[in-house]
Design a protein around this motif. Structure first.
Motif: not given
Length: 204
Positions: A85-88, A197-200, A139-140, A154-157
């Motif tokens: 969480e804190p990183q993102l 993002v994290l929920a998905r 990072w992703l 990851p590029a799409f996200i």
């Protein structure tokens, strides 16, 4: 390591860019001439054209340099030993901070206004406004490689997050449809983007 002094050519280039920032802010693209830029920068008109082929090229260079400077200030690398969480939040927060910068909004407004009736040219030459921050994609990818996120693309996200940020913090402001979000609203946008993002994509 001592930084080498700028060459005369680079000094002139920087003077032209400084003149462009001043003139474009006051006069806009249409009201800024290459003659005026040469006068403000203290160089010849030929020198201006040697560095930049057109006013459009100057504006796009200013946008690119603004983004690059903002990205250089960010030094967040994926850390497998720290919570996600804190990183993102730091990464997305940096994109929001850039999008909410009044000077960046002014530059984006200049680009959008100048190319409004030239959509082909806008797609060809102003793509820098649509590019996500590369550190976010890295990072992703690293979080995915570490097994903490499950990502097929990851590029799409990263692109979706970039558009989410600009849809809330840049384009409504460029169009004069909404004020720049204050700090509390910026934090809320970042918090919600991270939660989505994290929920998905969080593994397990």
């Amino acid at each position: 390591m001592t930084k080498e002094p700028a060459t005369l050519s680079e000094q002139k280039r920087q003077a032209i860019l400084a003149a462009a920032r001043e003139s474009l802010r006051k006069q806009g693209v249409q009201g800024t001439s290459m003659d005026a830029l040469a006068h403000l920068a203290g160089v010849s008109k030929r020198t201006v054209y040697n560095h930049f082929s057109s006013k459009e090229a100057l504006v796009l260079q200013l946008v690119a340099e603004f983004r690059e400077t903002a990205q250089q200030r960010l030094h967040v690398k994926y850390n497998a030993n720290k919570p996600l969480e804190p990183q993102l939040l730091t990464l997305i927060g940096s994109e929001i901070e850039l999008a909410c910068n009044p000077d960046y909004i002014d530059l984006a407004r200049l680009v959008a206004g100048h190319f409004f009736y030239r959509p082909d040219a806008l797609r060809e030459r102003a793509g820098v406004l649509a590019e996500p921050e590369p550190g976010l994609q890295r990072w992703l990818e690293e979080a995915g490689d570490d097994g903490r996120l499950t990502l097929d693309d990851p590029a799409f996200i990263a692109g979706l997050l970039h558009h989410l940020v600009e849809g809330a913090c840049l384009w409504p402001q460029v169009m004069g449809l909404a004020p720049i979000p204050d700090r509390d609203e910026q934090r809320r946008i970042a918090d919600e983007a991270v939660a989505l993002v994290l929920a998905r994509y969080r593994s397990g």
